[in-house]
Write a protein that holds these residues in place. Structure first.
Motif, PDB file in Angstrom:
ATOM      1  N   VAL A  70       0.607 -22.722  -0.513  1.00  0.00           N
ATOM      2  CA  VAL A  70       0.385 -22.369  -1.931  1.00  0.00           C
ATOM      3  C   VAL A  70      -0.419 -23.383  -2.675  1.00  0.00           C
ATOM      4  O   VAL A  70      -1.358 -22.974  -3.439  1.00  0.00           O
ATOM      5  CB  VAL A  70       1.830 -22.314  -2.806  1.00  0.00           C
ATOM      6  CG1 VAL A  70       1.581 -22.007  -4.302  1.00  0.00           C
ATOM      7  CG2 VAL A  70       2.763 -21.363  -2.116  1.00  0.00           C
ATOM      8  N   LYS A  71      -0.299 -24.765  -2.392  1.00  0.00           N
ATOM      9  CA  LYS A  71      -1.189 -25.622  -2.937  1.00  0.00           C
ATOM     10  C   LYS A  71      -2.378 -25.438  -2.662  1.00  0.00           C
ATOM     11  O   LYS A  71      -3.627 -25.598  -3.362  1.00  0.00           O
ATOM     12  CB  LYS A  71      -0.520 -27.003  -2.564  1.00  0.00           C
ATOM     13  CG  LYS A  71      -1.404 -28.135  -3.116  1.00  0.00           C
ATOM     14  CD  LYS A  71      -1.191 -28.176  -4.733  1.00  0.00           C
ATOM     15  CE  LYS A  71      -1.903 -29.625  -5.343  1.00  0.00           C
ATOM     16  NZ  LYS A  71      -3.251 -29.895  -4.861  1.00  0.00           N
ATOM     17  N   SER A  72      -2.853 -25.202  -1.164  1.00  0.00           N
ATOM     18  CA  SER A  72      -4.170 -24.971  -0.854  1.00  0.00           C
ATOM     19  C   SER A  72      -4.884 -23.707  -1.531  1.00  0.00           C
ATOM     20  O   SER A  72      -5.927 -23.923  -1.675  1.00  0.00           O
ATOM     21  CB  SER A  72      -4.334 -24.730   0.686  1.00  0.00           C
ATOM     22  OG  SER A  72      -3.811 -25.656   1.265  1.00  0.00           O
ATOM     23  N   LYS A  73      -3.837 -22.733  -1.767  1.00  0.00           N
ATOM     24  CA  LYS A  73      -4.638 -21.625  -2.344  1.00  0.00           C
ATOM     25  C   LYS A  73      -4.668 -21.792  -3.921  1.00  0.00           C
ATOM     26  O   LYS A  73      -5.783 -21.473  -4.323  1.00  0.00           O
ATOM     27  CB  LYS A  73      -3.480 -20.504  -2.166  1.00  0.00           C
ATOM     28  CG  LYS A  73      -3.144 -19.724  -0.820  1.00  0.00           C
ATOM     29  CD  LYS A  73      -2.176 -18.802  -0.963  1.00  0.00           C
ATOM     30  CE  LYS A  73      -1.795 -18.200   0.431  1.00  0.00           C
ATOM     31  NZ  LYS A  73      -2.760 -17.376   0.904  1.00  0.00           N
ATOM     32  N   TYR A  74      -3.609 -22.556  -4.414  1.00  0.00           N
ATOM     33  CA  TYR A  74      -4.077 -22.878  -5.832  1.00  0.00           C
ATOM     34  C   TYR A  74      -5.429 -23.579  -6.001  1.00  0.00           C
ATOM     35  O   TYR A  74      -6.266 -23.528  -6.989  1.00  0.00           O
ATOM     36  CB  TYR A  74      -2.982 -23.870  -6.260  1.00  0.00           C
ATOM     37  CG  TYR A  74      -2.878 -24.444  -7.831  1.00  0.00           C
ATOM     38  CD1 TYR A  74      -2.713 -23.640  -8.804  1.00  0.00           C
ATOM     39  CD2 TYR A  74      -3.592 -25.648  -7.880  1.00  0.00           C
ATOM     40  CE1 TYR A  74      -2.726 -24.162 -10.230  1.00  0.00           C
ATOM     41  CE2 TYR A  74      -3.781 -26.281  -9.445  1.00  0.00           C
ATOM     42  CZ  TYR A  74      -3.342 -25.174 -10.178  1.00  0.00           C
ATOM     43  OH  TYR A  74      -3.377 -25.659 -11.644  1.00  0.00           O
ATOM     44  N   ASP A  75      -5.684 -24.644  -5.140  1.00  0.00           N
ATOM     45  CA  ASP A  75      -6.889 -25.636  -5.279  1.00  0.00           C
ATOM     46  C   ASP A  75      -8.065 -24.876  -5.051  1.00  0.00           C
ATOM     47  O   ASP A  75      -8.965 -24.972  -5.744  1.00  0.00           O
ATOM     48  CB  ASP A  75      -6.725 -26.741  -4.234  1.00  0.00           C
ATOM     49  CG  ASP A  75      -5.609 -27.833  -4.664  1.00  0.00           C
ATOM     50  OD1 ASP A  75      -5.156 -27.908  -5.878  1.00  0.00           O
ATOM     51  OD2 ASP A  75      -5.164 -28.488  -3.651  1.00  0.00           O
ATOM     52  N   LEU A  76      -8.017 -23.873  -4.143  1.00  0.00           N
ATOM     53  CA  LEU A  76      -9.286 -23.084  -3.684  1.00  0.00           C
ATOM     54  C   LEU A  76      -9.565 -22.213  -4.793  1.00  0.00           C
ATOM     55  O   LEU A  76     -10.867 -21.968  -5.223  1.00  0.00           O
ATOM     56  CB  LEU A  76      -9.187 -22.571  -2.334  1.00  0.00           C
ATOM     57  CG  LEU A  76     -10.373 -21.756  -1.778  1.00  0.00           C
ATOM     58  CD1 LEU A  76     -11.538 -23.093  -1.663  1.00  0.00           C
ATOM     59  CD2 LEU A  76     -10.182 -21.215  -0.451  1.00  0.00           C
ATOM     60  N   ALA A  77      -8.581 -21.633  -5.198  1.00  0.00           N
ATOM     61  CA  ALA A  77      -8.569 -20.561  -6.390  1.00  0.00           C
ATOM     62  C   ALA A  77      -9.448 -21.269  -7.633  1.00  0.00           C
ATOM     63  O   ALA A  77     -10.062 -20.711  -8.191  1.00  0.00           O
ATOM     64  CB  ALA A  77      -7.160 -19.886  -6.674  1.00  0.00           C
ATOM     65  N   GLU A  78      -8.583 -22.234  -7.902  1.00  0.00           N
ATOM     66  CA  GLU A  78      -9.373 -23.061  -9.268  1.00  0.00           C
ATOM     67  C   GLU A  78     -10.835 -23.404  -8.955  1.00  0.00           C
ATOM     68  O   GLU A  78     -11.750 -23.394  -9.610  1.00  0.00           O
ATOM     69  CB  GLU A  78      -8.714 -24.308  -9.434  1.00  0.00           C
ATOM     70  CG  GLU A  78      -8.747 -24.789 -10.871  1.00  0.00           C
ATOM     71  CD  GLU A  78      -7.892 -25.900 -11.554  1.00  0.00           C
ATOM     72  OE1 GLU A  78      -8.548 -26.750 -12.213  1.00  0.00           O
ATOM     73  OE2 GLU A  78      -6.730 -25.424 -11.329  1.00  0.00           O
ATOM     74  N   LYS A  79     -10.902 -23.974  -7.565  1.00  0.00           N
ATOM     75  CA  LYS A  79     -12.507 -24.280  -7.416  1.00  0.00           C
ATOM     76  C   LYS A  79     -13.354 -22.916  -7.493  1.00  0.00           C
ATOM     77  O   LYS A  79     -14.347 -23.180  -8.029  1.00  0.00           O
ATOM     78  CB  LYS A  79     -12.650 -24.819  -5.741  1.00  0.00           C
ATOM     79  CG  LYS A  79     -13.941 -25.317  -5.235  1.00  0.00           C
ATOM     80  CD  LYS A  79     -13.710 -25.864  -3.897  1.00  0.00           C
ATOM     81  CE  LYS A  79     -15.091 -25.989  -3.285  1.00  0.00           C
ATOM     82  NZ  LYS A  79     -15.765 -24.667  -2.692  1.00  0.00           N
ATOM     83  N   PHE A  80     -12.932 -21.786  -6.675  1.00  0.00           N
ATOM     84  CA  PHE A  80     -13.694 -20.899  -6.725  1.00  0.00           C
ATOM     85  C   PHE A  80     -14.018 -20.311  -8.318  1.00  0.00           C
ATOM     86  O   PHE A  80     -15.059 -19.808  -8.710  1.00  0.00           O
ATOM     87  CB  PHE A  80     -13.176 -19.713  -6.236  1.00  0.00           C
ATOM     88  CG  PHE A  80     -13.578 -19.599  -4.520  1.00  0.00           C
ATOM     89  CD1 PHE A  80     -14.779 -20.022  -4.057  1.00  0.00           C
ATOM     90  CD2 PHE A  80     -12.491 -19.564  -3.899  1.00  0.00           C
ATOM     91  CE1 PHE A  80     -15.115 -19.776  -2.778  1.00  0.00           C
ATOM     92  CE2 PHE A  80     -12.709 -19.503  -2.221  1.00  0.00           C
ATOM     93  CZ  PHE A  80     -13.958 -19.726  -1.854  1.00  0.00           C
ATOM     94  N   TYR A  81     -12.971 -20.363  -9.241  1.00  0.00           N
ATOM     95  CA  TYR A  81     -12.956 -20.130 -10.510  1.00  0.00           C
ATOM     96  C   TYR A  81     -14.173 -21.069 -11.399  1.00  0.00           C
ATOM     97  O   TYR A  81     -15.263 -20.516 -11.964  1.00  0.00           O
ATOM     98  CB  TYR A  81     -11.811 -20.446 -11.310  1.00  0.00           C
ATOM     99  CG  TYR A  81     -11.482 -20.078 -12.674  1.00  0.00           C
ATOM    100  CD1 TYR A  81     -11.273 -18.662 -13.189  1.00  0.00           C
ATOM    101  CD2 TYR A  81     -11.903 -21.198 -13.783  1.00  0.00           C
ATOM    102  CE1 TYR A  81     -11.431 -18.408 -14.746  1.00  0.00           C
ATOM    103  CE2 TYR A  81     -11.755 -20.709 -15.115  1.00  0.00           C
ATOM    104  CZ  TYR A  81     -11.738 -19.429 -15.559  1.00  0.00           C
ATOM    105  OH  TYR A  81     -11.698 -19.111 -16.708  1.00  0.00           O
TER     106      TYR A  81
END
Length: 273
Positions: free
Chosen positions: A33-44
């Motif tokens: 979940v943490k990896s998804k969160y970090d990458l989601a924010e990066k893409f945002y």
């Protein structure tokens, strides 16, 4: 050497892009979940809203009740807005406000939610259900946050949508009036539509036009009536003319209105003979 570099750079860019895509697919299919969160924010932050949205969609349920949940749900809603999926954006911003009514992002979420419905409003000639909903949302925002930095824009959008509704009602009334030239039985509907318009939108930019077209409709009704009904209907037509001149003495419809007045006066004189 320069020629070789020019050929290498596109290849290197492709390799970097491929690596980025591979990372996205790996994280998307993973369980961290943490990896998804970090990458989601990066893409945002990079403007890759579609990719960010898919990742936030996966992790949003995992953050319910957690401190980061507020941030995740706001970004999730905003990725829809920035991707121009205004149906989902409106729904998700409403969901955010219900979950976090005291959030620091509440004002912005309410504004963006209302703006989502504004974006869904169709052109005036189509069904205006979405326009009505947008106006409700905008008015709620204006009433709830009268000191907001978004107030001016909210008022602008509300005014634009109100004018759109006015134009639709005005055009419908005009259409009845035009059809009445070929079928006089439709003219009472034209008068009713114009009266409703004048009552519902007293400050409309189309008010002058509505007052004029009422003269047209009532005059045509009068001159095509049975003799026993003409006197009363000619008075109604004359009253419609007086009403236009009362409110708009320098009306742009003056010459047309005066021609109709001549017709009204001629019919009235013929009746008295």
């Amino acid at each position: 050497m320069f020629f070789n570099l020019r050929r290498i750079f596109p290849f290197l860019f492709f390799i970097v892009l491929l690596g980025s895509c591979s990372e996205y697919q790996k994280v998307l299919k993973g369980t961290d979940v943490k990896s998804k969160y970090d990458l989601a924010e990066k893409f945002y932050n990079e403007g890759e809203y579609a990719k960010s949205n898919r990742l936030f969609e996966q992790i949003a349920p995992k953050y319910i009740g957690k401190p980061q949940g507020e941030r995740v749900l706001f970004f999730f809603a905003d990725t829809y807005f920035k991707s121009h999926d205004y149906n989902m954006a409106g729904y998700q911003f409403e969901r955010f406000l219900k979950s976090y009514p005291k959030s620091d992002k509440a004002v912005e979420a309410a504004y963006l939610g209302a703006k989502s419905y504004y974006e869904l409003s169709p052109r005036y000639s189509l069904d205006q259900t979405d326009t009505d909903k947008a106006l409700q949302k905008l008015q709620l925002f204006i009433n709830t946050y009268p000191d907001s930095e978004y107030l001016e824009d909210a008022n602008r959008m509300a005014k634009e949508l109100t004018t759109k509704k006015e134009k639709k009602a005005f055009e419908i009334a005009k259409q009845y009036n035009s059809l009445g030239e070929f079928d006089y039985t439709i003219l009472p509907s034209a008068v009713a539509a114009l009266d409703n318009f004048l009552t519902d939108f007293p400050g409309s930019i189309y008010r002058e036009g509505a007052l004029y077209y009422k003269i047209e409709a009532t005059t045509n009704i009068a001159v095509n009536s049975f003799e026993n009904k003409k006197p009363e209907r000619l008075k109604e037509a004359k009253a419609a003319y007086d009403n236009l001149i009362k409110y708009y003495p320098n009306t742009t419809y003056k010459s047309k209105a005066d021609e109709l007045l001549k017709k009204i006066n001629n019919e009235t004189q013929n009746l008295s003979k």
